[in-house]
Design a protein around this motif. Sequence first.
Motif, short mmCIF file in Angstrom:
data_model
loop_
_atom_site.label_atom_id
_atom_site.label_comp_id
_atom_site.label_asym_id
_atom_site.label_seq_id
_atom_site.Cartn_x
_atom_site.Cartn_y
_atom_site.Cartn_z
N THR A 1 46.43 38.32 41.37
CA THR A 1 45.10 38.84 41.02
C THR A 1 44.11 38.60 42.16
O THR A 1 43.26 39.44 42.45
N ALA B 1 32.46 40.56 44.01
CA ALA B 1 33.83 40.35 43.53
C ALA B 1 34.16 38.87 43.40
O ALA B 1 35.02 38.50 42.60
N THR C 1 42.11 41.38 44.09
CA THR C 1 40.65 41.33 44.15
C THR C 1 40.17 41.49 45.60
O THR C 1 39.22 42.23 45.87
N LEU D 1 37.88 41.72 37.52
CA LEU D 1 39.17 41.27 38.04
C LEU D 1 38.99 39.94 38.77
O LEU D 1 39.80 39.03 38.64
N GLY D 2 37.88 39.84 39.51
CA GLY D 2 37.55 38.60 40.20
C GLY D 2 37.43 37.43 39.23
O GLY D 2 37.92 36.33 39.51
N VAL E 1 35.95 45.52 39.63
CA VAL E 1 36.47 44.55 40.60
C VAL E 1 35.93 43.17 40.28
O VAL E 1 36.64 42.17 40.38
#
Lengths: 244, 223, 223
Positions: free
Chosen positions: A15, A40, A19, A191-192, A188
């Motif tokens: 991940t 992010a 990222t 996801l970060g 994003v």
Amino acid sequence: MSTLTRLVGGAALITLATTVVLGLGLPPTQEQGDYVRLIAIHPPLAWASYLSFGVTALASAAYLLPRTRARRWDHIAGASAEVGVVFTALTLITGSIWGRPTWGVWWVWDARLTLTALMLFLFLGYLALRRVGGDPDTNAKRSAIAALLAVTVVPIDHFAVQWWRTLHQRQSLTLTPKENLDGNYIAVMLLGFVAITLTYAWLTMHRFRVERAMDEAGDRSLDAAIAERRAEAGAATTTTAVGR
Amino acid sequence: MWRDAALMAGKDLRIEARSRVATNQIAPFGVLVLVLFAFALDPDRGVLQRAAPGLFWVAVLFASLLAVQRSFAVESADSARDGLRLSGLDPAGIFLGKAGAVALQLLALELLLGVFVVLLYDADVHRAVIVMATAAAATVGLAAAGVVYGMLAAGLRVRETLLPLLLLPVVAPVLLAATRATEAALDITPVSDAWPWVRLLSVFAVIYTTFGVLAFETLLEEA
Amino acid sequence: MAPAVRFRAAVALLGRFPALAGVDLDVDPGEVVLVQGANGAGKTSLLRACAGLLPVAQGEAHVLGHDLRTGRGRRDVRRHIGLLGHAGFLYDDLTVEDNVRFAVKAAGLPDPHAATGRALERLGLHTRLRTVAVGRLSTGQRRRTALAVVLAKAPELWLLDEPHAGLDAESRDTVDAIVKDAAAAGAAVVLASHEIDRATALAHRTLVMAGGHVHEQDRVHVA
């Protein structure tokens, strides 16, 4: 445990890499230019700092409660604080990097930045106290009390710096951008959050094992220690006899 | 608990009265800090006058570190913990007594430093009530947090260097709030700004006093 | 009659080191027990454990009916014991009289002034010395003050670590007389001393400690 650690570690790496790739691929914006990409990682890092502080506090409370007292809570508290202090420092650094082009200075006495800085010092004090050594149980209890004392002040700090920076309508710096970012940026960033949280968990697991291993290294069985201590008597009797 | 607190506070104050460390060392140190600020800042451009509240509270904060360290140094050197335990006094009483003695010494010091701030920095106190309320709430908070951390660090080899690192970040909001409230008392900021800060100081004082009363037994016996 | 001290396989830890590694000990009221042993044998740890300063982690440990395995027991026992340690637990800045009176008041005894006066007189500290700060005393005078603190508390269990050390001949005789009187009045006395001849003459029986336990019970006194 070890399989779980590896799973978490693998997920964290994947991940995190995603990222980085997606984050660097984000287009610059009018207002913030290239620096918008910090979205992010900066908010996720800040979140992980708070999370680590919270975990340390909860683990400390668990250690102090007689019903749940176990050395592993102390290990978790210490591990989480060690990882937390790194994340808190990274939060301040990324915030600073963001602030420089956006506001023209490296440091702004913004409420949130100030609070984060105070938390960093509270963390550093706590970690320094953990390292004073001595009896492990005493040390664990002392550290747990210190963690709760430190955490208690965070809400007070929160109000104090909020009022300080807003009482006179000074402009408050918000690091979440005001311009309307499209869904890509938000995606994003989310996801970060996942990546940084997994990284936090992974690092904490590793630090936890180190703490536990160091603890166990000194932890011979009590029976063996008692037997060894009693065996000193052989030498001592001679001394006493000579003394008389 | 209250009887023990009075006994402890009386003992600590009697030691200070006889040893004069507070009057001969801590108080001059506080005044010295005020003088040093004048060297660091330009005294001619009104900077000192505007910064007077903050400088005053920073001086108090430094002095309170010394007062807390002194409060535990007077307990016999390497066995502060053992001496206090052997006394048989109630731990909550020991905490309240020590915090009370430190608070009284700090209040006296604040009075002295206040006079010097007026003299040296040309500060004007417009609202004495706010100053008194601020000083009372801030002092109780500083003394309570100070004695809790003093006990936490007592007996550790690194106590002199560890105490400032532990205590100063925790009392940072006291410095912030007391300074803002004092600014209002000196008419540097609107007077209506003062009371939220005094309330915050009171909350801090109540939280750390409660913590001390509840946790001092654990700190004394097992930490 | 219930024993003043009853230890069975008592283990006390300093960190991870078993300072006491399975101590069996019985002391009856009115009995004077001498504990001998080389340095590091555990004598001081035994006295500290009896005083409720060193927690007993394993085994059985009762002093004056208080269970030393529990925090409450360790706290409650302290008002009833008198510990003469190496440091003496004195406040250097307070006078001899203030030191003794503080200890008596802290122990919650009735008529602290009379108890203080009697103890000072017994140890020859009622003279000009009474108003001298303890920090300015000689080693012997300091030891006598520490003993006066123990005497004034009129404890049911006396724990004396090297009570004769640093004293002149006359004061040693005074110490012996005080110990005998205390035992005659029903108090139990545990003393650790390297003054073998003097101490064995004083004690009813002698134990030898080694390796953190009682290695020889009831050693016969050979004149």
